[in-house]
Design a protein around this motif. Structure first.
Motif, PDB file in Angstrom:
ATOM      1  N   ASP A 177       1.034  -9.746  31.018  1.00  0.00           N
ATOM      2  CA  ASP A 177       2.501  -9.682  31.036  1.00  0.00           C
ATOM      3  C   ASP A 177       3.094 -11.028  31.419  1.00  0.00           C
ATOM      4  N   LYS A 180       2.633 -13.417  28.389  1.00  0.00           N
ATOM      5  CA  LYS A 180       3.586 -13.114  27.317  1.00  0.00           C
ATOM      6  C   LYS A 180       4.988 -13.583  27.684  1.00  0.00           C
ATOM      7  N   ASP A 184       6.551 -16.381  25.317  1.00  0.00           N
ATOM      8  CA  ASP A 184       7.747 -16.012  24.553  1.00  0.00           C
ATOM      9  C   ASP A 184       8.920 -16.935  24.887  1.00  0.00           C
ATOM     10  N   LYS A 245      -2.378  -7.007  20.874  1.00  0.00           N
ATOM     11  CA  LYS A 245      -1.272  -7.632  21.606  1.00  0.00           C
ATOM     12  C   LYS A 245      -1.500  -9.123  21.828  1.00  0.00           C
ATOM     13  N   LEU A 249       0.472 -12.334  20.020  1.00  0.00           N
ATOM     14  CA  LEU A 249       1.060 -13.431  20.783  1.00  0.00           C
ATOM     15  C   LEU A 249       0.642 -14.768  20.179  1.00  0.00           C
TER      16      LEU A 249
END
Length: 444
Positions: A177, A180, A184, A245, A249
């Protein structure tokens, strides 16, 4: 004994091609000329090297040994991804390699009947643990077919300078988390910052091993941990959603769109990192010398674990292990076998040998007289382990065949170009269904 013709006929060796930790190409290079020394009584060494990125270092080391001892050492380096086919070809010739490599227990199955018993040899006695040896049969039989000569780590190589320019440090990334969130944000501000999160996840053959072998190790590792096993004839794909996932990414917060990844090479990815177009670069400790020789500063580099959102991420270490085991060809002459054993021992005990392996090749070598490596990625792995972080083991050596990897790579390439649920279903089928198919073919 299994004859060479029988090995070719069964196709066993072709079932498990080794996948190299490099984007290098076939050097076809050697040191010392044809097998055989000026003084035949000394024997000679022919080493078929698996790692293209260390070719120059091995050539230099072989030259030093020949100058020091008068024993001829020939080094030939196979192209990335073509080691096993090169080995098959060379073993079918007169003057076959006296020293070659396997990637672990699966790879050893193809060559164990050519393996000289290394138990009680000087190089075996130098191992810091017999856990770094591959035995045929139970340990008490003392039949050592192969020994690991280097331990490596991989993860996400980080440009700390760029990360700090984006307003973060590695202390901000302790889970998927976190990764990411940071990636991002960096990708969103690419025009402002002048760089993005990830280098291209190239699916050219020089690069795709990073995703169909090294990255996919993560869901395999966690499935094995969850099920309390070390290999399987039928993978379940328990953690494929998490694999999706992290791959998402990579292909979205990247230097290039997913549709362009099919043609992107390993060199492209490294060049993007060196030219500061991205913060993160999935690769291993073997890349340290390349990066620093090309001008990157050691103090700007570190490595963090590949987080996928599974397990105790707060205590997850780097992915550490080996797929590099030396095997001595027992079909070689007695003089050449002895010359090969002497060369191996010199490599892991002498100042010249251990310096070259630690500094020029960037290895941690599991031998008692090993020189500590100055490679910052190696140092980071050692620090994390000492602090109680659990290294992720290398389980990709249990993959059933090279064809399994190739099918997975093709499905990943298609998904990167068009990341739909339907295309991910093809990835799942390549991972789960094809594992069983390839395992049965390899073990029939």
């Amino acid at each position: 004994m299994k004859t060479w013709r029988k090995l070719l006929a069964t196709g066993a060796a072709a079932a498990m091609l080794l996948t190299g930790c490099s984007s290098g190409t076939d050097s076809g290079s050697s040191s010392g000329g044809d097998s055989g020394s000026a003084d035949g009584s000394k024997g000679s060494v022919y080493y078929l090297n698996f790692k293209p990125e260390q070719d120059e270092a091995w050539q230099n080391l072989a030259k030093k040994y020949t100058e020091e001892t008068g024993v001829d050492v020939k080094v030939v380096t196979a192209a990335s991804g073509n080691y096993e086919t090169t080995l098959m070809s060379e073993m079918g010739k007169s003057g076959a390699p006296t020293l070659f490599q396997v990637n672990g227990p699966v790879g050893l199955k193809n060559w164990e009947e050519y393996a000289y018993n290394l138990y009680d040899t000087p190089v075996f006695k130098q191992l810091t643990s017999d856990d770094y040896a591959l035995y045929i049969g139970p340990k008490e039989d003392h039949d050592v077919a192969a020994i690991a000569y280097c331990i490596e780590s991989y993860g996400l190589i980080v440009n700390k300078k760029l990360l700090e320019k984006a307003g973060y440090t590695v202390d901000d990334i302790k889970s998927f988390d976190d990764l990411k969130k940071v990636a991002d944000d960096i990708a969103k501000r690419e025009k402002e910052l002048g760089f993005t999160a990830f280098t291209s996840a190239g699916m050219d053959s020089s690069s795709d091993w990073r995703y169909k072998t090294h990255l996919v190790n993560m869901p395999i590792y966690f499935e094995y941990q969850n099920d309390g096993i070390t290999d399987t004839d039928a993978i379940k794909g328990t953690y494929l959603p998490e694999y999706r996932k992290i791959y998402d990414l990579y292909i979205t917060d990247s230097t290039v769109p997913g549709k362009d990844l099919a043609a992107k090479t390993g060199d492209d990815s490294r060049n993007e990192f060196e030219s500061e177009k991205a913060v993160f670069y999935q690769n291993g400790s073997w890349e340290y010398t390349n990066l620093t020789n090309d001008g990157m500063k050691a103090e700007d580099l570190t490595m963090i674990p590949i987080y996928i959102g599974v397990g105790d991420e707060a205590k997850q270490g780097l992915t550490t292990g080996t797929e590099n085991y030396w095997v001595v060809n027992k079909e070689a002459s007695e003089e050449d076998i002895q010359a090969t054993l002497d060369f191996m021992d010199w490599c892991v005990t002498s100042e010249e040998g251990t310096t070259a392996m630690a500094d020029d090749m960037g290895f941690v070598i599991p031998f008692k007289d090993a020189k500590p490596s100055e490679n910052v990625f190696v140092v980071e792995d050692q620090k994390l382990t000492e602090e109680g972080y659990k290294p992720v083991s290398w389980n990709f050596t249990t993959m059933p065949s090279e064809e399994w990897k190739n099918a997975l790579g093709s499905a990943l390439t298609q998904y990167a170009a068009d990341p739909t649920d339907a295309n991910w279903k093809a990835v799942e089928e390549a991972f789960v269904d094809n594992w069983k198919t390839e395992y049965d073919l390899a073990n029939s």
